[in-house]
Design a protein around this motif. Structure first.
Motif: not given
Ligand code: SAH
Length: 356
Positions: A59-66, A80-85, A87-88
């Protein structure tokens, strides 16, 4: 981690994360029938391979709502490293009203330092990929491990259920793709063990069948690291069997020969006597041989094998995507690699290949 019994057939699931923890979760979700989309900047080799083979979408970036909105379940399997970079993800899912859960992944092994406890390496043959085909002893070794160094053809979905502190390292070799050099794999095994950790080297099939397992045993011995080998169910026999093909059959054939097809018969690196093999009267089982199959067929025909000899190629044996392609030596020699035939596959040449 996903609750057993959850029915996920055809359910679109979004997995955030590209590490070894995400890999195990993705494979487990696929075994439940889910349509998985993975979202991460970087993927470990085995995950990238699933995407390249079209078994998992990227997928594209997870920030994209769709992306979130297109899913019916969201899993945060990021390191943990991926999480820190990023969104929630769980919050994004909550806002979109989609069920979600998070995993603790990529733990740092908590083994004591050398001197306090002796580390060790156990080579575990994982069988062809179905978690049910791992041996009991292999399962016990896996559950006692601090570190698991895995290949992509092992039953990696099991790794999703290991305790969170277990460190998983993906050293998959992808045909003509990414790979970790064997010397580096040996170094990783020895280094973790010397730090007092219980290391499991997790492989597909059996470690001593084209698995470079013996090289790893030698590397451990040279470093003074205790090493044990747990036999596995080799794909050479089990993958045809899962497709209903017996490699021997009373009244049909009295033996079978397993060969690597990575070097074609006309390749100077090949040490197999294909003429002798053609005349041996045994079933021929070819591993690592998708690309070279047409040249193998030509060699067997030139050595006198009947051109109507049945051939069965079983892909992804033991996995939800398992598929069998049936052909003959003549068709292989004339038409090349059959449409849709891709590694990993076990090829059976001989009369038993017509059975199912
Ligand atoms: N040690 C392994 C073989 C490693 S070589 C064993 O004993 O099974 C890798 C090859 O094994 C692949 O190229 C393919 O030919 C075969 N293979 C392993 N797992 C497979 C699977 N699930 N389905 C089809 N072929 C498989």
């Amino acid at each position: 981690m996903t609750a057993p019994g959850w029915r996920l057939a055809g359910v679109p699931v979004l997995v955030a994360g590209g590490g070894a923890g995400a890999l195990a979760e993705v494979v487990q979700l696929r075994e439940r029938g889910a349509d998985v989309t993975v979202v991460a900047h970087e993927l470990v080799p085995a995950l990238e391979d699933l995407v390249d083979r079209g078994l998992v979408a990227r997928g594209a970036d997870v920030t994209e709502a769709e992306v979130v909105a297109a899913s019916r379940l969201v899993v945060d399997a990021r390191t943990p490293a991926e999480r820190s970079e990023g969104p929630d993800v769980l919050q994004l899912a909550a806002v979109a009203g989609i069920p979600a859960y998070g995993l603790e992944t990529d733990g740092q092994a908590t083994g004591q330092e050398a001197g306090e406890r002796a580390g060790s390496v156990v080579l575990v043959g994982g069988g062809p990929g179905d978690p049910g085909l791992l041996t009991r002893r292999g399962y016990d070794a896996l559950w006692a491990a601090d570190v698991v160094v895995t290949d992509r053809l092992a039953p990696v979905s099991l790794l999703a259920d290991l305790p969170a502190h277990v460190e998983v390292v993906d050293v998959s070799k992808i045909p003509r793709g990414r790979f970790t050099p064997q010397e580096e794999i040996n170094r990783v095994l020895v280094e973790h063990a010397l730090r007092g950790r219980r290391v499991v080297r997790f492989k597909g099939g059996d470690s001593f069948v084209f698995g470079r397992g013996y090289e790893e045993v030698l590397a451990c011995r040279e470093a003074g690291v205790p090493v044990e080998v747990v036999p596995g169910v080799t794909s050479a026999v089990s993958v045809p069997e899962l497709a209903g093909i017996p490699v021997t059959n009373r009244g049909t054939v009295q033996g079978f020969t397993v060969v690597s097809g990575h070097a074609a018969p006309d390749d100077p690196r090949s040490t197999v006597d294909w003429d002798a093999l053609a005349r041996a009267g045994t079933t021929i089982v070819v591993l690592m041989g998708v690309e070279t199959l047409p040249r193998i067929a030509v060699a067997l025909l030139a050595a006198g094998r009947d051109d109507r000899t049945p051939v069965a190629c079983v892909m992804d044996g033991g996995l939800p995507s398992m598929r069998t392609v049936r052909t003959t030596l003549a068709a292989l020699a004339a038409d090349g690699v059959p449409e849709g035939l891709v590694p990993p596959a076990v090829t059976v040449v001989g009369d038993v290949a017509a059975l199912s």
